[in-house]
Design a protein around this motif. Structure first.
Motif, short mmCIF file in Angstrom:
data_model
loop_
_atom_site.label_atom_id
_atom_site.label_comp_id
_atom_site.label_asym_id
_atom_site.label_seq_id
_atom_site.Cartn_x
_atom_site.Cartn_y
_atom_site.Cartn_z
N THR A 78 0.87 -1.18 0.00
CA THR A 78 0.00 0.00 0.00
C THR A 78 0.91 1.23 0.00
OG1 THR A 78 -0.08 0.16 2.41
CG2 THR A 78 -1.76 -1.23 1.34
N PRO A 79 0.39 2.40 -0.32
CA PRO A 79 1.23 3.61 -0.29
C PRO A 79 1.85 3.86 1.09
CG PRO A 79 -0.78 4.06 -1.49
CD PRO A 79 -0.92 2.68 -0.90
N GLU A 80 1.10 3.55 2.15
CA GLU A 80 1.64 3.76 3.51
C GLU A 80 2.82 2.82 3.78
OE1 GLU A 80 -1.76 3.09 3.00
OE2 GLU A 80 -2.28 5.22 3.02
N GLU A 81 2.69 1.58 3.36
CA GLU A 81 3.76 0.60 3.56
C GLU A 81 5.01 0.97 2.76
OE1 GLU A 81 0.83 -3.27 4.30
OE2 GLU A 81 1.81 -2.98 2.36
N ALA A 82 4.82 1.61 1.61
CA ALA A 82 5.94 1.99 0.75
C ALA A 82 6.43 3.41 1.05
CB ALA A 82 5.52 1.89 -0.71
N ASN A 83 5.84 4.07 2.05
CA ASN A 83 6.17 5.46 2.39
C ASN A 83 6.02 6.39 1.18
OD1 ASN A 83 6.69 5.04 5.13
ND2 ASN A 83 8.77 4.34 4.67
N MET A 84 4.93 6.21 0.47
CA MET A 84 4.62 7.05 -0.69
C MET A 84 3.30 7.76 -0.41
SD MET A 84 5.65 4.37 -3.69
CE MET A 84 5.69 5.51 -5.04
N ILE A 85 3.25 9.05 -0.72
CA ILE A 85 2.06 9.85 -0.44
C ILE A 85 1.34 10.17 -1.74
CG2 ILE A 85 1.23 12.03 0.52
CD1 ILE A 85 3.77 11.99 2.29
#
Length: 168
Positions: free
Chosen positions: A124-131
């Motif tokens: 997920t974006p949170e797991e990949a540190n992507m906003i």
């Protein structure tokens, strides 16, 4: 080809039609012209309409916007929602990956460049540190979606006051 925005009696956008069809509706007394193109004329004394309003209310069933690659790219302004890249190397990314049960819905898909899509991978974006730059949403009206394309392209700026935001 000159296109005309057709409004219901309640000023709700109904359809986009040709100037010929709009002129026929006006001649039959079924519609009235609200906006005209001063540069194009039917006759020396009559301009071609760009917005008409029907005199009687027409009930129209709701039409859903199809979830297609083209519509997703348009909704996201042909821009990666992670890094802002605009170009040809764009893909569709599932926020919750399909391999983890993510559905094919407007709220779960977004536009991503190939680099960001590979970096995000099966996370997920949170797991990949992507906003995400913009939260994905479902456009409300198919007609407003099409009319907004015309307005944004600069062809029919006068339609803007009749087509109120198509997003939620």
């Amino acid at each position: 080809m000159v296109q005309v925005l057709v409004l219901n009696a309640s000023y709700e956008p109904l359809n986009i039609t040709t100037w010929r069809r709009a002129t026929v509706l006006m001649l039959k007394g079924k519609a009235e012209s609200l906006e005209e193109n001063p540069d194009l004329k039917i006759r020396p004394d009559k301009n071609i309409p760009t917005v008409i309003r029907l005199r009687h209310f027409i009930k129209v069933p709701y039409r859903d916007i199809p979830l297609t690659r083209k519509n997703i790219l348009y909704r996201d302004n042909n821009c990666c929602q992670y890094c802002g890249y605009k170009g040809l190397k764009l893909s569709i990314d599932h926020i919750l990956p399909k391999s983890r049960g993510g559905p094919d819905t407007w709220e779960n898909v977004t536009t991503a460049c190939l680099t960001c899509n590979i970096i995000k991978g099966n996370r997920t974006p949170e797991e990949a540190n992507m906003i995400l730059k913009q939260k994905p949403y479902k456009p409300l009206s198919n007609l407003s979606f099409e009319a907004t394309k015309q307005i944004n392209s600069g062809l029919h700026k006068e339609w803007g006051k009749y087509v109120i935001g198509w997003f939620s």
